[in-house]
Design an enzyme around this catalytic site. Sequence first.
Site, PDB file in Angstrom:
ATOM      1  N   CYS A  52       0.863  -1.176   0.000  1.00  0.00           N
ATOM      2  CA  CYS A  52       0.000   0.000   0.000  1.00  0.00           C
ATOM      3  C   CYS A  52       0.902   1.230   0.000  1.00  0.00           C
ATOM      4  O   CYS A  52       1.814   1.333   0.828  1.00  0.00           O
ATOM      5  CB  CYS A  52      -0.897  -0.010   1.234  1.00  0.00           C
ATOM      6  SG  CYS A  52      -1.830   1.529   1.444  1.00  0.00           S
ATOM      7  N   ASP A  59      -0.307  -5.774   0.219  1.00  0.00           N
ATOM      8  CA  ASP A  59      -1.545  -6.013  -0.513  1.00  0.00           C
ATOM      9  C   ASP A  59      -1.367  -7.303  -1.306  1.00  0.00           C
ATOM     10  O   ASP A  59      -0.272  -7.591  -1.795  1.00  0.00           O
ATOM     11  CB  ASP A  59      -1.847  -4.869  -1.481  1.00  0.00           C
ATOM     12  CG  ASP A  59      -2.319  -3.609  -0.776  1.00  0.00           C
ATOM     13  OD1 ASP A  59      -3.005  -3.728   0.252  1.00  0.00           O
ATOM     14  OD2 ASP A  59      -2.009  -2.510  -1.270  1.00  0.00           O
TER      15      ASP A  59
END
Length: 154
Positions: A52, A59
């Site tokens: 992120c 992520d």
Amino acid sequence: MPKTDVSGLSMLGNQTETAANPEVAVLEKVPAGYAGTDYVVRFTAPEFTSLCPMTGQPDFAHIVIDYVPNEWLVESKSLKLFLHSFRNHGAFHEDCSIYIAKRLVELLEPKWLRIGAYWYPRGGIPIDVFWQTGKPPEGVWLPDQGVQPYRGRG
């Protein structure tokens, strides 16, 4: 069966470091055999990771790439290392997904390409990103990407 010329490859069969980020990652290509035959090539990366850009938290995505070659195929080891170069790279889901597809289109100039990026929830909301270059060539067998919508435990 045509023999694939691999003489110009630098990664296949060699010890290779992962690039620090996607911008410097090298993608390699090999000549596609079977000129005049339209067929679909699929790559699936069920454990893609990036960071992120705001929090630095990891992520995760399940990415499916389908393409109909023109003159070139992506060399799979270089694709694997390219995707791995996102591991410590901060970018939004949409940016990662479209960047991957655009790099492949730039390298291969395929007849057609699509990406389905199925991101696991961030903040309780899964984000899925879909992009393609246009309509697929007529007559190619194009299977469903086979990734179910995210349901959680419910």
